[in-house]
Write an enzyme that holds these catalytic residues in place. Sequence first.
Site, short mmCIF file in Angstrom:
data_model
loop_
_atom_site.label_atom_id
_atom_site.label_comp_id
_atom_site.label_asym_id
_atom_site.label_seq_id
_atom_site.Cartn_x
_atom_site.Cartn_y
_atom_site.Cartn_z
N ASP A 168 39.32 38.78 40.48
CA ASP A 168 39.04 37.35 40.26
C ASP A 168 39.97 36.58 41.21
O ASP A 168 39.71 36.49 42.40
CB ASP A 168 39.30 37.09 38.77
CG ASP A 168 38.97 35.69 38.30
OD1 ASP A 168 39.02 34.75 39.10
OD2 ASP A 168 38.69 35.51 37.10
N ASP A 213 35.26 42.79 29.01
CA ASP A 213 35.16 42.30 27.62
C ASP A 213 35.36 40.80 27.49
O ASP A 213 35.87 40.15 28.39
CB ASP A 213 36.24 42.98 26.76
CG ASP A 213 37.63 42.43 27.05
OD1 ASP A 213 37.98 42.30 28.23
OD2 ASP A 213 38.36 42.10 26.08
P1 5GP Z 1 42.88 38.21 38.41
O1 5GP Z 1 44.32 38.57 38.33
O2 5GP Z 1 42.17 38.79 39.62
O3 5GP Z 1 42.64 36.74 38.28
O4 5GP Z 1 42.19 38.81 37.11
C1 5GP Z 1 42.00 40.16 37.00
C2 5GP Z 1 41.71 40.58 35.59
O5 5GP Z 1 41.22 39.51 34.80
C3 5GP Z 1 40.61 41.62 35.62
O6 5GP Z 1 41.13 42.92 35.74
C4 5GP Z 1 39.90 41.38 34.29
O7 5GP Z 1 40.55 42.11 33.28
C5 5GP Z 1 40.11 39.90 34.04
N1 5GP Z 1 38.93 39.11 34.48
C6 5GP Z 1 38.80 38.34 35.56
N2 5GP Z 1 37.58 37.76 35.63
C7 5GP Z 1 36.92 38.20 34.54
C8 5GP Z 1 35.57 38.00 34.05
O8 5GP Z 1 34.72 37.29 34.61
N3 5GP Z 1 35.26 38.64 32.90
C9 5GP Z 1 36.14 39.42 32.22
N4 5GP Z 1 35.71 40.00 31.11
N5 5GP Z 1 37.40 39.65 32.65
C10 5GP Z 1 37.77 39.06 33.81
#
Ligand code: 5GP
Length: 185
Positions: free
Chosen positions: A106, A162
Amino acid sequence: MGKVHLHDRWFEPFITPQELERAIDRVAGELKQHYAGKRPLFIGVLNGAFFFAAELVKRLDIECEVSFIKVASYHGTASTGKVSDLIGLNERVEGRHVVVVEDIVDTGRTLAHVMSLLAERHPASLAVATLLFKPEAYTGTLPIDFIALRVPNAFVVGSGLDHNGLGRNLPGIYRIVQSDQTASS
Ligand code: 5GP
């Protein structure tokens, strides 16, 4: 595939299981080509990556190892950006070809943190394979080496992902329905 209700929110079908399978076939082919003869160590980031890691390695008829680690960064439907240390990594990383396996990238903050902690252990090479990538949300600088599917900047569940513990078992990927849309349907 119809709409599903998880806790307080509705989710609608977005990516079919068949589309997902095809995307995983493709990315597995890329990994196989790249890592044949290198005995890669795949490190899945729990909980979400259990599905993609399993689907990926069952397609890889090359010598490889699989392990899992845990970090925590997400609560509810918004990334907190806070990441703890790696939990559960027992394998020796030094000199190995390491591929971090993610369910979704993300903002990329979790990944950047995991990658920097792994880089400190001097792997021979370090790459990332992710089931889903949100290019519009990504604020990182690291290249995302192996991507099964790119998705828009919306909250999704299914295939390991989830909403507060629910939805990981859904086949395919579901996208959150905005509250105003649910009210009118
Ligand atoms: P980041 O650090 O890249 O912002 O977020 C990574 C983590 O956030 C991912 O491994 C996941 O667990 C969670 N995450 C990010 N976007 C989503 C989404 O659209 N749906 C879900 N269920 N989890 C997300």
